[in-house]
Design an enzyme around this catalytic site. Structure first.
Site, short mmCIF file in Angstrom:
data_model
loop_
_atom_site.label_atom_id
_atom_site.label_comp_id
_atom_site.label_asym_id
_atom_site.label_seq_id
_atom_site.Cartn_x
_atom_site.Cartn_y
_atom_site.Cartn_z
N GLU A 1 0.45 -1.44 -0.09
CA GLU A 1 0.24 -0.17 0.08
C GLU A 1 0.97 1.04 0.29
OE1 GLU A 1 -1.60 2.81 0.58
OE2 GLU A 1 -2.63 2.69 2.76
N CYS B 1 -1.78 8.75 2.30
CA CYS B 1 -2.20 8.33 1.36
C CYS B 1 -3.23 8.30 0.94
CB CYS B 1 -1.19 7.03 1.04
SG CYS B 1 -2.56 5.67 2.62
N GLU C 1 3.88 13.12 -4.71
CA GLU C 1 3.21 13.04 -3.03
C GLU C 1 3.94 14.41 -2.33
OE1 GLU C 1 3.66 9.23 -1.20
OE2 GLU C 1 1.25 9.39 -0.49
P1 NDP Z 1 9.65 4.36 4.50
O1 NDP Z 1 8.44 3.91 3.20
O2 NDP Z 1 10.85 4.40 4.31
O3 NDP Z 1 8.83 4.17 5.75
C1 NDP Z 1 7.88 2.96 5.47
C2 NDP Z 1 8.09 1.99 6.61
O4 NDP Z 1 9.30 1.08 6.09
C3 NDP Z 1 8.55 2.31 8.01
O5 NDP Z 1 8.25 0.79 9.02
C4 NDP Z 1 9.89 2.06 7.05
O6 NDP Z 1 11.08 1.16 9.01
C5 NDP Z 1 10.27 1.46 6.46
N1 NDP Z 1 10.95 0.44 5.86
C6 NDP Z 1 11.91 1.71 5.70
N2 NDP Z 1 12.54 0.98 4.62
C7 NDP Z 1 13.17 -0.56 4.52
C8 NDP Z 1 14.03 -1.48 3.92
N3 NDP Z 1 14.88 -0.78 3.23
N4 NDP Z 1 12.75 -2.72 3.95
C9 NDP Z 1 11.67 -2.85 5.19
N5 NDP Z 1 11.65 -1.33 5.40
C10 NDP Z 1 11.54 -0.66 5.30
O7 NDP Z 1 9.27 5.80 4.25
P2 NDP Z 1 9.39 7.52 5.12
O8 NDP Z 1 8.85 7.17 6.62
O9 NDP Z 1 10.66 7.78 4.69
O10 NDP Z 1 8.27 8.52 4.25
C11 NDP Z 1 8.63 8.68 2.95
C12 NDP Z 1 7.69 9.02 1.88
O11 NDP Z 1 6.85 7.83 1.80
C13 NDP Z 1 6.55 10.03 2.45
O12 NDP Z 1 6.75 11.26 2.86
C14 NDP Z 1 5.78 10.18 2.26
O13 NDP Z 1 5.58 10.60 0.43
C15 NDP Z 1 5.84 8.04 1.86
N6 NDP Z 1 4.80 7.25 2.68
C16 NDP Z 1 3.48 7.15 2.16
C17 NDP Z 1 2.78 6.38 3.25
C18 NDP Z 1 1.82 5.74 2.44
O14 NDP Z 1 1.17 5.35 3.95
N7 NDP Z 1 1.46 4.88 1.37
C19 NDP Z 1 3.21 5.78 5.11
C20 NDP Z 1 4.83 6.63 5.00
C21 NDP Z 1 5.32 7.23 4.04
P3 NDP Z 1 12.28 3.00 10.07
O15 NDP Z 1 11.34 2.90 10.81
O16 NDP Z 1 13.17 2.95 10.57
O17 NDP Z 1 11.70 4.29 8.72
#
Ligand code: NDP
Length: 453
Positions: A230, A264, A356
């Site tokens: 998602e 999102c 986004e």
């Molecule tokens: P990420 O995609 O990096 O983080 C989301 C989750 O994934 C966190 O729990 C993160 O862990 C984890 N994660 C990060 N890298 C990996 C990896 N290599 N393998 C497995 N899991 C991983 O989002 P960001 O927090 O960097 O946000 C950046 C942008 O993403 C936002 O500005 C927005 O545009 C989008 N976003 C979209 C969302 C949605 O609801 N669709 C939600 C959040 C972000 P950790 O705790 O280490 O960060």
């Protein structure tokens, strides 16, 4: 657990608490405990699974205020949102508590015996949760996964682990056996990546950025691991001139500025039919300026801060590239604040129109006819959500079928109801969460033929 880090309140930049962070060895140990717990949980009688999930829901209900207070301090969510989010976990648990007794297969007519199908749970499910909606997104994964007979390891976002940790404790208190539902705080690059590579994890559910989602999908391909993604969105709110403009303009701010735009489903592009454009913009302005952006510890706050200094810098980077038409206000001083901001866009190639933002920024653009509205709405790599405002039923139907998006609403901005399916088209994701079929997505179908010889 190997080391600790400080969780910060984004409204004050003050430390809230120290949290232990799992390293690779702790992650492996938790996954292995979940794998050991799986056969026992799978074989728990359906009625007993249902009872335990209902008990879990009841405990969440008894702790709604405590969970909401944690979320206000950890994530900067308003009180209204945070109480809704905790209540949503309760409701989702109650809804899926019916699933263990209803996951029936088919009996298929065949010659020479009988043929039956079973929905077999997968095993260990790894759920990776982002920081924007820590409670609901966790619940949308763990409730149907547990109901279908899987065990769950869940990684909250490093920035927002507190409510997930508490939900893990409440699950144990409800009587879920050890290892059935484990919350593992830690880094995405350690814990999250291990969910992808560890062979005992049979499915990964990820919500977050499209960039990380693609990496997870590629990693899961190695073991043909099931995956639900998602991801991001750039949803359109299409307002036709025949719509109730006052209603559309009054509700447009909450559709994009809710959770400070870190959603999102945010309708971050508003498309308005040209003949209604000026009137719509003049109605939108007071609605935006009137939003109460306050520290969420004040329960009258309607919008809180962004989650981090990094997110604040990202959002500022978008806004610095364009002319702001008007903006609301935000507190000065400590905290990752950003005022609700409106941009009048005229170029569909602008970054603010295409990418986004994940902050309280909306771009408004006029269109000339239905075909152009659909073309502009679909001119994006994303396809998660969206709204259509019109009084013409035929047009509502035509446009909602033509827009490439997983969750649309007509004359409304609602996106998610736990009893209806939710997920994205195109690069907004793959698979569906919620709705009656979610438990099936945590099973594989087994077909058994029994000979009558
Ligand atoms: P990420 O995609 O990096 O983080 C989301 C989750 O994934 C966190 O729990 C993160 O862990 C984890 N994660 C990060 N890298 C990996 C990896 N290599 N393998 C497995 N899991 C991983 O989002 P960001 O927090 O960097 O946000 C950046 C942008 O993403 C936002 O500005 C927005 O545009 C989008 N976003 C979209 C969302 C949605 O609801 N669709 C939600 C959040 C972000 P950790 O705790 O280490 O960060």
């Amino acid at each position: 657990m190997s080391n600790t880090y400080t969780v910060v309140n984004p409204a004050t930049e003050q430390a809230v608490v120290e949290v232990e962070m799992a390293d690779l060895a702790a992650t492996d140990a938790a996954i292995e405990r979940a794998a050991e717990a799986f056969p026992g949980w799978r074989d728990v009688a359906p009625g007993e699974k249902a009872r335990l999930l209902r008990r879990f829901a009841q405990l969440v209900d008894e702790h709604v205020e405590e969970l909401a207070e944690l979320e206000v301090r950890n994530s900067g969510h308003t009180w209204g949102n945070a109480t809704w989010e905790a209540g949503n976990v309760r409701d989702v648990l109650n809804y899926y508590s019916a699933a263990p007794e209803r996951l029936t297969g088919h009996q298929i007519p065949v010659a020479g015996g009988i043929d039956v199908t079973f929905h077999e749970p997968l095993g260990v499910v790894g759920i990776i949760v982002p920081w924007n909606f820590p409670m609901p997104i966790a619940g949308w994964g763990f409730a149907p996964a547990l109901a279908a007979g899987n065990t769950v390891v869940l990684k909250p976002a490093e920035l927002t682990p507190l409510t997930a940790i508490r939900l893990g404790e409440l699950g144990l208190e409800a009587g879920l056996p050890e290892g059935v539902f484990t919350v593992i705080p830690g880094k995405g690059s350690v814990v999250g990546e291990r969910f992808v590579t560890h062979p005992a994890v049979r499915k990964v559910c990820f919500t977050g950025s499209t960039q990380v989602g693609k990496k997870i999908m590629a990693g899961c391909a190695d073991q043909v691991k099931r995956v639900t993604l998602e991801l991001g969105g750039k949803s359109a709110n299409i307002v036709f001139a025949d719509a109730d403009l006052a209603k559309a303009a009054a509700s447009a701010p909450s559709a994009v500025f809710d959770n400070a735009g870190q959603d999102c489903c945010a309708r971050s592009r508003i498309l308005v039919e040209r003949s209604a454009y000026d009137e719509f913009v003049s109605l939108l302005e007071p609605a935006v300026r009137g939003i109460k952006v306050l520290d969420p510890s004040d329960r009258t706050s309607e919008m809180g801060p962004l989650i981090s200094a990094g997110q604040q810098a990202t959002v500022k980077g978008f806004v610095d590239e364009v002319d702001v038409a008007f903006a609301g206000s935000a507190p000065e001083g400590a905290g990752y604040w950003f005022a609700p901001t409106v941009v009048l866009a005229d170029d569909p190639q602008q970054r603010i129109w295409r990418e986004e933002v994940f902050g309280p920024v909306v771009a408004v653009m006029p269109f000339d006819d239905e075909a152009q509205a659909v073309q502009l709405a679909n001119d994006t790599e994303f396809g998660l959500s969206g709204s259509i405002f019109t009084r013409d039923v035929g047009r509502a139907l035509r446009v909602s079928r033509a827009v490439e998006s997983g969750a649309l609403s007509v004359n409304s901005h609602s996106s998610v109801r736990y009893w209806t399916p939710f997920g994205g088209f195109k690069q907004s994701g793959i698979g569906r969460e919620l709705g009656p079929d979610a438990p099936h997505s945590f099973t594989d179908v087994k077909n058994v033929f029994i000979s009558n010889d």
